[in-house]
Design a protein around this motif. Structure first.
Motif, PDB file in Angstrom:
ATOM      1  N   LYS A  44     -10.362  17.373 -10.414  1.00  0.00           N
ATOM      2  CA  LYS A  44     -11.799  17.491  -9.976  1.00  0.00           C
ATOM      3  C   LYS A  44     -12.120  18.869  -9.240  1.00  0.00           C
ATOM      4  CE  LYS A  44     -11.441  13.661  -7.597  1.00  0.00           C
ATOM      5  NZ  LYS A  44      -9.982  13.317  -7.803  1.00  0.00           N
ATOM      6  N   THR A  45     -11.053  19.134  -8.252  1.00  0.00           N
ATOM      7  CA  THR A  45     -11.313  20.238  -7.224  1.00  0.00           C
ATOM      8  C   THR A  45     -11.283  21.633  -8.179  1.00  0.00           C
ATOM      9  OG1 THR A  45     -10.269  19.107  -5.537  1.00  0.00           O
ATOM     10  CG2 THR A  45     -10.349  21.412  -5.341  1.00  0.00           C
ATOM     11  N   THR A  46     -10.291  21.462  -9.239  1.00  0.00           N
ATOM     12  CA  THR A  46     -10.125  22.734 -10.027  1.00  0.00           C
ATOM     13  C   THR A  46     -11.403  22.865 -10.848  1.00  0.00           C
ATOM     14  OG1 THR A  46      -7.840  22.166 -10.359  1.00  0.00           O
ATOM     15  CG2 THR A  46      -8.959  23.687 -11.985  1.00  0.00           C
ATOM     16  N   CYS A 165     -19.994  20.127  -3.686  1.00  0.00           N
ATOM     17  CA  CYS A 165     -19.326  19.510  -2.623  1.00  0.00           C
ATOM     18  C   CYS A 165     -18.369  18.758  -2.963  1.00  0.00           C
ATOM     19  CB  CYS A 165     -20.434  18.237  -2.218  1.00  0.00           C
ATOM     20  SG  CYS A 165     -22.238  18.989  -1.789  1.00  0.00           S
ATOM     21  N   ASP A 166     -17.145  19.065  -2.325  1.00  0.00           N
ATOM     22  CA  ASP A 166     -15.796  18.581  -2.653  1.00  0.00           C
ATOM     23  C   ASP A 166     -15.206  17.454  -1.853  1.00  0.00           C
ATOM     24  OD1 ASP A 166     -13.342  17.867  -3.706  1.00  0.00           O
ATOM     25  OD2 ASP A 166     -12.476  19.975  -3.923  1.00  0.00           O
ATOM     26  N   GLU A 167     -15.606  16.315  -2.057  1.00  0.00           N
ATOM     27  CA  GLU A 167     -15.507  15.339  -1.065  1.00  0.00           C
ATOM     28  C   GLU A 167     -15.813  15.320   0.157  1.00  0.00           C
ATOM     29  OE1 GLU A 167     -11.584  13.356  -1.502  1.00  0.00           O
ATOM     30  OE2 GLU A 167     -10.990  14.357  -3.359  1.00  0.00           O
ATOM     31  N   PRO A 168     -17.225  15.654   0.498  1.00  0.00           N
ATOM     32  CA  PRO A 168     -17.826  15.998   1.602  1.00  0.00           C
ATOM     33  C   PRO A 168     -17.594  14.637   2.642  1.00  0.00           C
ATOM     34  CG  PRO A 168     -19.728  15.539  -0.060  1.00  0.00           C
ATOM     35  CD  PRO A 168     -18.264  15.302  -0.837  1.00  0.00           C
TER      36      PRO A 168
HETATM   37 MG    MG Z   1      -9.352  17.644  -4.963  1.00  0.00          MG
END
Ligand code: MG
Ligand code: ADP
Length: 781
Positions: A44-46, A165-168
């Motif tokens: 997901k982050t990638t 937004c990455d796991e905000p």
């Molecule tokens: Mg991640």
């Protein structure tokens, strides 16, 4: 507007390959709230980083506003991140040494928004996320939820089209999470929001579309979107961080580590301190030498004698001297000094040329005429021969001395026995300027003699004896024994008797000779050098005006001995054969030639000496070597010698001091490198906000720039402070006041050198920082 087409990305670590994105294709609407769910490590982050331009994909295509990013350059990605994308991370990623407002302004800094507008927009964004009342706080004074709001404000400030937004809410409690979700939901009304989350409940409650992710693949999409063919409307403004902003950013960073920075600056300033002190000492000593020398030597005459040393012709280099060890023979060589001896042909024309010298530069010129004075004096009524020589009368040495005196000018170090007549009375008088009257009156007539004593008021006893004064060694003599003493100069015709052989011999002095003489000399004063440091311009003993010599020559020009000598190539007194030069000297000594044997030009001061030398050089222009007139300038030879010595010593000392400069350069390099490591996250943040590689380099260069100036200024200030005790120590040791003096120009140059060296030392780590991968930098803690 945002299309992912068959995106693939894998990470290779050692032998293992991780497929982080495995053929991902998805399109997003211009306005929607997409939640991406999936287990940890599913990519997901990638994907978010690739979408946001923080990370590059391996294959496939990312289409932004109808434009393929396949051929994007780094600067395109930078501009894209800055203009179109806002990032919000789980761990907020605020820069802790910047205030909240400065954190929010950072992205706008890069896009070149003017300061006042920047501030207003930052305040608006912070108001929008509900932090109006906390604006002046620092990040570490806020709660987690508040920090995340700052991060959102920062992402909003540039009004991006896409908010990533990455796991905000990953680090927040449920209640705060709800508030943040509401905030993000609100923001998704005007833009595309893509949010990665672990929390399916939150996703279901707030998002308009849910995408499930697993093993780098999309499992399902709750609200898929198939875009129509889109026209390329991609248009971005390039980003750029100004030098001033880079300096401000580094300055606030430096201020968070004052202690370390000061220590480093101090350590690296030691080189500057030592160089500054060496320079100021050498400056000071050179100044002292110059003033002492110019005081002592300025009035020392430029001499033109019959033989001079041609310095240019003395050269030690000779190739034939190579490999001489095994030759088995010797080479007969001319004496080096003799080789370089130059015969000056002093002609009437030259004398006239010298006479025309500007009195502004040299008011006093004496012509050393080689005439022997036929002196007699009266002692207790008896007439006796008299001499001005300091050597015992009647010895061979004394005769040699007479000869030497007649060539006085060739003995550059010896004072003259003839004092010059001043050209311009208003410009001062040679004797009065340089000598102190001990008794009697200054000479006014050509026949007035002065007795010169040394600065201990002592005089060679032979001089007194040769004048017919009875005196014992160490006896104290009253000045009035000397003042008023008279001598006579006898006409050649009375002095010399012609023998029937045609030879001439001096006659025994008698009363008639004394009565007949028309030139009566009189000692009018006793004088000594004014300054205890000044060199003796006149040698101790009797000195007389050069006008006396002229008078004597006039009287003797047509005497029998002169006429006879003119015709003969033999010495009319000794009968010896003579060459041209010997004849010339003989003619001069008996008063047959009015040409001077030497000329002494006394420059008025140090500066006018150059003018005098220029004038003399002018004569030689275009002349053949043998016709040139070479002068001797002893003072410049002495000054340049000491000057050269001092600058040699200075150079060696500076070289040593410079070693510590190199050391400090390496130290700064290490410090910058640590700073780079420490600020890895900041580098990532800056990149996420659209900073170019250049901007990152600039930030670190700015840091070393500040450090360099700081250590340079610190070094100069410390050196300046150290100069006070150094000077007082030198004063007690040498009696010289304020020797060490730091030249402001040198101080400035040292600060510049310090700055350049520290920047050089820090530049390599700065370049390393710029090359850091933004995605990796942001993953680091
Ligand atoms: Mg991640
Ligand atoms: P998620 O965000 O879904 O937890 P990530 O996108 O962070 O997953 O990671 C996807 C996969 O890629 C993981 O297996 C992770 O270990 C790997 N990965 C991520 N970044 C790197 C990297 N810099 N080097 C090597 N592997 C990486």
């Amino acid at each position: 507007m945002l299309q992912l087409k068959n995106l693939r990305k894998s990470y290779h670590v050692g032998d293992t390959t991780t497929k982080a994105l495995d053929d991902v294709s998805i399109s997003f609407r211009n306005q929607e709230f997409v939640a991406i769910l999936g287990p940890s490590g599913s990519g997901k982050t990638t994907m978010l980083n690739v979408i946001g331009g923080l990370d590059r994909y391996d294959s496939g295509d990312l289409i932004i506003n109808g434009k393929s990013t396949k051929n994007f350059k780094e600067t395109d990605w930078d501009a894209y991140r800055n203009n179109s994308v806002g990032f919000v991370f789980q761990n907020y990623n605020l820069i802790s040494h910047l205030s909240i407002i400065a954190n929010v302004e950072l992205g706008m800094n890069l896009s070149g928004v003017p300061a006042s507008e920047r501030h207003q927009r930052a305040v608006d964004a912070l108001t929008q996320v509900g932090l109006k009342d906390h604006i002046s706080k620092n990040p570490n004074q806020l709660s987690g939820g508040q920090m995340q709001r700052v991060a959102i404000a920062r992402a909003l400030a540039n009004d991006p089209d896409i908010l990533l937004c990455d796991e905000p809410t990953g680090a927040l409690d449920t209640e705060t999470s709800e508030q943040i979700m509401k905030l993000i939901q609100n923001l998704s009304k005007d833009r595309l929001v893509v949010m990665v989350t672990h929390n399916p409940e939150l996703a279901k409650e707030y998002a308009t579309r849910i995408v499930n992710f697993q093993d780098g693949k999309i499992l399902d999409d709750s609200n898929p979107f198939t875009p129509k063919d889109e026209k390329d409307t991609f248009n971005l403004k390039r980003t750029k961080m100004s030098y001033w902003n880079a300096i401000k950013l580094s300055f606030t960073n430096i201020m968070t580590k004052k202690g370390r920075t000061t220590l480093t600056a101090f350590a690296s300033s030691i080189g500057i301190i030592s160089i500054a002190i060496v320079l100021s000492l050498s400056n000071g000593f050179q100044k002292q030498i110059d003033t002492t020398m110019s005081k002592a030597l300025a009035k020392y005459p430029v001499t033109i004698s019959q033989t001079a040393t041609d310095v240019n012709s003395i050269s030690d280099r000779d190739d034939s001297e190579k490999n001489v060890k095994n030759r088995g023979y010797l080479t007969a060589k001319k004496d080096k000094l003799q080789q370089s001896a130059h015969k000056n042909k002093i002609t009437q024309k030259y004398v006239d040329y010298v006479k025309k010298i500007n009195p502004e530069y040299a008011n006093n010129i004496s012509y050393q005429v080689g005439v022997n004075l036929n002196l007699i004096g009266k002692e207790n009524g008896k007439v006796k021969p008299v001499q001005f020589s300091p050597l015992p009368a009647g010895t061979a040495a004394s005769q040699a001395y007479e000869q030497m005196q007649s060539q006085a000018a060739s003995m550059s170090f010896m004072g003259s026995t003839v004092f010059p007549t001043s050209l311009d009375k208003k410009k001062g008088n040679f004797l009065k300027d340089n000598y102190q009257l001990l008794s009697g009156a200054w000479p006014s007539k050509p026949t007035d003699l002065v007795m010169v004593v040394d600065n201990k008021n002592s005089l060679n006893i032979n001089i007194l004896k040769n004048l017919g004064i009875k005196v014992k060694a160490d006896e104290k003599l009253n000045f009035n024994k000397l003042i008023g003493k008279e001598f006579k100069v006898v006409d050649n015709n009375d002095y010399y008797q012609e023998l029937p052989t045609g030879m001439f011999v001096p006659q025994k002095p008698d009363q008639a000779m004394y009565k007949n003489s028309k030139i009566k000399l009189r000692i009018v004063s006793v004088i000594r050098p004014k300054n205890k440091d000044s060199m003796a311009l006149l040698s101790s003993g009797i000195a007389y005006s050069d006008r006396l010599a002229v008078k004597v020559i006039k009287q003797n020009q047509n005497s029998a001995i002169v006429k006879a000598q003119k015709k003969s190539d033999r010495n009319v007194m000794t009968g010896q054969n003579m060459n041209g030069n010997a004849k010339k000297l003989m003619m001069q000594s008996i008063g047959g030639s009015s040409l001077p044997a030497g000329i002494m030009i006394y420059p008025n001061d140090f500066d006018s000496k150059d003018k005098v030398l220029d004038y003399l050089d002018q004569w030689n222009k275009g002349k053949k070597k043998q016709d040139k007139i070479i002068y001797t300038d002893m003072s410049s030879a002495v000054t340049s010698m000491t000057g050269g010595l001092l600058s040699g010593i200075t150079a060696v000392l500076i070289a040593f001091a410079a070693i510590s400069l190199v050391t400090s350069m390496i130290m700064i390099g290490i410090l910058t490198y640590t700073s780079v490591l420490e600020r890895t996250k900041e580098i990532g943040i800056l990149k996420a906000l659209g900073a170019r590689k250049k901007d990152i380099t600039r930030v670190f260069d700015a840091e070393t720039f500040i450090l360099g100036i700081f250590s340079g200024v610190l070094g100069v200030v410390i050196a300046q402070l150290l100069i006070f005790p150094i000077n007082s120590i030198l004063y007690t040791m040498t009696d010289l006041a304020n020797v060490a003096q730091l030249n402001p120009v040198h101080a400035l140059i040292l600060i510049v050198i310090s700055t350049i060296l520290t920047m050089l030392g820090g530049h390599l780590p700065a370049r390393m920082a710029a090359k850091k991968d933004a995605a990796i930098a942001l993953r680091s803690e």
